[in-house]
Design a protein around this motif. Sequence first.
Motif, mmCIF file in Angstrom:
data_model
loop_
_atom_site.group_PDB
_atom_site.id
_atom_site.type_symbol
_atom_site.label_atom_id
_atom_site.label_comp_id
_atom_site.label_asym_id
_atom_site.label_seq_id
_atom_site.Cartn_x
_atom_site.Cartn_y
_atom_site.Cartn_z
ATOM 1 N N PHE A 1 0.811 -1.205 0.000
ATOM 2 C CA PHE A 1 0.000 0.000 0.000
ATOM 3 C C PHE A 1 0.849 1.260 0.000
ATOM 4 C CE2 PHE A 1 -2.807 -3.265 1.819
ATOM 5 C CZ PHE A 1 -3.818 -3.208 0.869
ATOM 6 N N ALA A 2 2.038 1.193 0.549
ATOM 7 C CA ALA A 2 2.958 2.320 0.450
ATOM 8 C C ALA A 2 3.330 2.555 -1.010
ATOM 9 C CB ALA A 2 4.204 2.055 1.287
ATOM 10 N N LEU A 3 3.660 1.479 -1.692
ATOM 11 C CA LEU A 3 4.009 1.574 -3.113
ATOM 12 C C LEU A 3 2.811 2.029 -3.932
ATOM 13 C CD1 LEU A 3 6.160 1.058 -5.279
ATOM 14 C CD2 LEU A 3 5.321 -1.300 -5.422
ATOM 15 N N LEU A 4 1.652 1.501 -3.615
ATOM 16 C CA LEU A 4 0.443 1.826 -4.365
ATOM 17 C C LEU A 4 0.137 3.316 -4.312
ATOM 18 C CD1 LEU A 4 -2.127 0.737 -5.858
ATOM 19 C CD2 LEU A 4 -3.208 0.657 -3.605
ATOM 20 N N HIS A 5 0.081 3.878 -3.098
ATOM 21 C CA HIS A 5 -0.359 5.268 -3.034
ATOM 22 C C HIS A 5 0.728 6.229 -3.506
ATOM 23 C CE1 HIS A 5 1.597 5.866 1.022
ATOM 24 N NE2 HIS A 5 1.574 7.133 0.664
ATOM 25 N N GLN A 6 2.004 5.875 -3.309
ATOM 26 C CA GLN A 6 3.060 6.745 -3.814
ATOM 27 C C GLN A 6 3.102 6.750 -5.345
ATOM 28 O OE1 GLN A 6 5.644 8.801 -2.089
ATOM 29 N NE2 GLN A 6 3.817 8.720 -0.792
ATOM 30 N N THR A 7 2.894 5.581 -5.943
ATOM 31 C CA THR A 7 2.854 5.523 -7.408
ATOM 32 C C THR A 7 1.654 6.282 -7.943
ATOM 33 O OG1 THR A 7 3.932 3.356 -7.341
ATOM 34 C CG2 THR A 7 2.871 3.988 -9.399
ATOM 35 N N TYR A 8 0.520 6.151 -7.294
ATOM 36 C CA TYR A 8 -0.670 6.896 -7.713
ATOM 37 C C TYR A 8 -0.404 8.403 -7.666
ATOM 38 C CZ TYR A 8 -4.883 9.605 -7.075
ATOM 39 O OH TYR A 8 -5.822 10.594 -7.169
ATOM 40 N N LEU A 9 0.161 8.900 -6.574
ATOM 41 C CA LEU A 9 0.407 10.334 -6.461
ATOM 42 C C LEU A 9 1.391 10.814 -7.523
ATOM 43 C CD1 LEU A 9 0.599 10.706 -2.563
ATOM 44 C CD2 LEU A 9 -1.240 11.487 -4.073
ATOM 45 N N MET A 10 2.380 9.972 -7.819
ATOM 46 C CA MET A 10 3.328 10.330 -8.870
ATOM 47 C C MET A 10 2.619 10.412 -10.224
ATOM 48 S SD MET A 10 5.172 8.867 -11.576
ATOM 49 C CE MET A 10 5.237 7.129 -11.167
ATOM 50 N N MET A 11 1.771 9.427 -10.530
ATOM 51 C CA MET A 11 1.058 9.431 -11.809
ATOM 52 C C MET A 11 0.060 10.581 -11.885
ATOM 53 S SD MET A 11 0.421 5.329 -12.327
ATOM 54 C CE MET A 11 -0.157 5.489 -14.005
ATOM 55 N N ALA A 12 -0.550 10.919 -10.754
ATOM 56 C CA ALA A 12 -1.472 12.049 -10.735
ATOM 57 C C ALA A 12 -0.739 13.331 -11.103
ATOM 58 C CB ALA A 12 -2.109 12.180 -9.348
ATOM 59 N N GLU A 13 0.457 13.528 -10.534
ATOM 60 C CA GLU A 13 1.260 14.697 -10.882
ATOM 61 C C GLU A 13 1.560 14.716 -12.375
ATOM 62 O OE1 GLU A 13 4.788 14.579 -8.572
ATOM 63 O OE2 GLU A 13 3.770 14.883 -6.641
ATOM 64 N N TYR A 14 1.870 13.534 -12.918
ATOM 65 C CA TYR A 14 2.239 13.441 -14.325
ATOM 66 C C TYR A 14 1.079 13.868 -15.221
ATOM 67 C CZ TYR A 14 2.878 11.170 -18.854
ATOM 68 O OH TYR A 14 2.948 10.907 -20.195
ATOM 69 N N PHE A 15 -0.119 13.326 -14.976
ATOM 70 C CA PHE A 15 -1.236 13.595 -15.882
ATOM 71 C C PHE A 15 -1.773 15.005 -15.730
ATOM 72 C CE2 PHE A 15 -1.372 8.913 -15.931
ATOM 73 C CZ PHE A 15 -1.246 8.743 -17.299
ATOM 74 N N VAL A 16 -1.833 15.526 -14.515
ATOM 75 C CA VAL A 16 -2.275 16.907 -14.354
ATOM 76 C C VAL A 16 -1.245 17.854 -14.964
ATOM 77 C CG1 VAL A 16 -2.830 18.721 -12.695
ATOM 78 C CG2 VAL A 16 -3.663 16.394 -12.319
ATOM 79 N N GLY A 17 0.028 17.532 -14.777
ATOM 80 C CA GLY A 17 1.078 18.336 -15.402
ATOM 81 C C GLY A 17 1.009 18.301 -16.907
ATOM 82 N N ALA A 18 0.670 17.126 -17.459
ATOM 83 C CA ALA A 18 0.542 17.009 -18.911
ATOM 84 C C ALA A 18 -0.583 17.883 -19.427
ATOM 85 C CB ALA A 18 0.304 15.547 -19.296
ATOM 86 N N ALA A 19 -1.699 17.921 -18.691
ATOM 87 C CA ALA A 19 -2.832 18.749 -19.110
ATOM 88 C C ALA A 19 -2.459 20.229 -19.098
ATOM 89 C CB ALA A 19 -4.025 18.495 -18.194
ATOM 90 N N LYS A 20 -1.647 20.625 -18.118
ATOM 91 C CA LYS A 20 -1.241 22.031 -18.030
ATOM 92 C C LYS A 20 -0.347 22.439 -19.183
ATOM 93 C CE LYS A 20 -1.408 22.435 -12.963
ATOM 94 N NZ LYS A 20 -0.609 22.662 -11.734
#
Length: 628
Positions: free
Chosen positions: A156-175
């Motif tokens: 679960f540590a890996l899961l939520h950290q990877t999710y937060l990283m991917m969230a940054e990536y996709f929101v950053g891509a939209a910007k």
Amino acid sequence: MANDPKDFLKDSGEPFRAFFDMQGEAMREMMGEFGMPGMENSAKLTGDAGEFAQVAREIQSMWFEFMADRTQGAGSGSNPFDPAQWLTLAQGMAKQMPTDPIETAQKMAKDSMEIWQGVLGSFIGGVTGENKPEVDPLPRKDRRFAAEEWRAHPAFALLHQTYLMMAEYFVGAAKQVEGIAPEKRKQLEFATTALVDAMSPDNFILTNPVVLKRTIETKGQNLLKGMRHLINDLKKGQLTHTDAEAFELGVNLAATPGKVVHETPLYQLVQYSPSTDEVFATPLIIFPPWINRFYILDLTAKKSFIKWAVDQGITVFVVSWKSADASMKDVVWDDYIRAQIDAIDTARERLKAPSVHTIGYCVAGTTLAATLAVLAKRGEADKVKSATFFTAQVDFEKAGELKHFINDNQLDMISSLSSDGYLDGRYLAATFNSLRGKDLIWNYVVNNYLLGEDYPAFDLLHWNGDVTNLPSKWHADYLRDLYRDNKLVVPEALSADGTPIDLTEVKTPSYIQAGREDHIAPAKSVWKATEHFKGSVTFLLAGSGHIAGVVNPPAASKYQYWTGDSRAGSLEDFIDGATEHPGSWWPHWFEWLQEQDNRKVPAKGKRIPGAKGDKVIEDAPGRYVKTR
């Protein structure tokens, strides 16, 4: 490349779905290897299998019964609570992905490797004593993952950290999308954020360790209770935030004593009973937003602005707008402005007062500005002694996140939802909730449906869910003429009741309050009123946002406010030279109000609504606020 925002959103979502699928087997293996905190006794799960099976059967039965009712027409029709609509409201119009996807993808791969090395390395090497790493192996913080269960197990540590990283990536891509107008990029960013929030692992049973632990502890009763909550919400078409049985209007909400003294098909006028022997000669009329119930300013006694104002010796009136129905299909801008003028004249005549103080909150502040312009054009400006604006916009150039919903596609969709001449208030509630989806939607999905928590007794959340229907014709005009086309600040581009509107003719002393963290009426947008009114203006910036920044009683000793040069060149200039003050801004406003007129008169005659010889309609808060 994504040539359409729908493709962008779909493409953005696929990696999340693939990620969750890929994690399934790895999580099972790691939980078997490391053991899951709080769930060590797996043998007990086998012994409880019968109880889990019974819960599963009950949940399945409840769902089948609900779906059968829907099929037969019970609860048919469009449902504002349908999660699919939350994203369609916010879809942007992007034409292409970031110009350098290779560089962005390389950064994503590098970040992913660092997460795996940090998380797994810390667990394999041991995060205790001398082996504890100097660098935090879980560098990305988010309160959704604050519980220890998210950190205590590598899966679960890996899961939520990877999710937060991917969230940054996709929101950053939209910007970074290029080749489109800035407002379209903002729409895409908003829609991408909504998708990212929806795909968070804490929203799903099997990827939320807190929910898994609760499910084992309660033998699935949390999910059974959550299913009841979900079905009830789907039936009423609205997300429940609070205990509906905890409050009753006129008893522990909207309970300030008063009477309804005037009524039209559009509004009731409530006058409150004085609590002092003398009152200020000039009464106050409050125009609350017609998109909400007026009792946001009359919550529990400790939070009530209305009660506090009465206790200062002010004769207070408030307009209670009627929730729209099919009979109001032709109500437009002119009707609300005529109603405000009617309320002003009614209070003046009733108390034999030459003028009134006024307050306009949010959208009612917008129409109050137009009302002042109409009165000025007609030579009747002296009917209003002063005007106060709570988080109200007149210039919509910088109107913020709500502009994401204002384009031709959205206007057409809203029109299609208003076939009976009014817009169901649940759609507006869903729109406002989606502006803060992480806090106002998904937080409650987890608590209400997955954890099966009891609903809290919270007056503000109760009010937030007490929706009001809107006349569809006026609502569409408001979005088109004001939000989209910003016509109110163009002299005589709009008129009301046959009178052209020019805000530069407004010379009424004005007090303009904005919320520093307001996402509905951003402070930069509220500030712009100072650039259009020509009378004396006092601008005040309050701590917090659209609601808490207004409903901040002195006794609470919360937040702060700033005063400064109300004719500064910009909000930034105002802030640079502003003075910060602790606590509520209400006393500051009251001092300003007394500067406009501090004459007092005895609290007798019609200053006491319903006194001997005074004909009234009913007790406050009246019928209209209770009409659904």
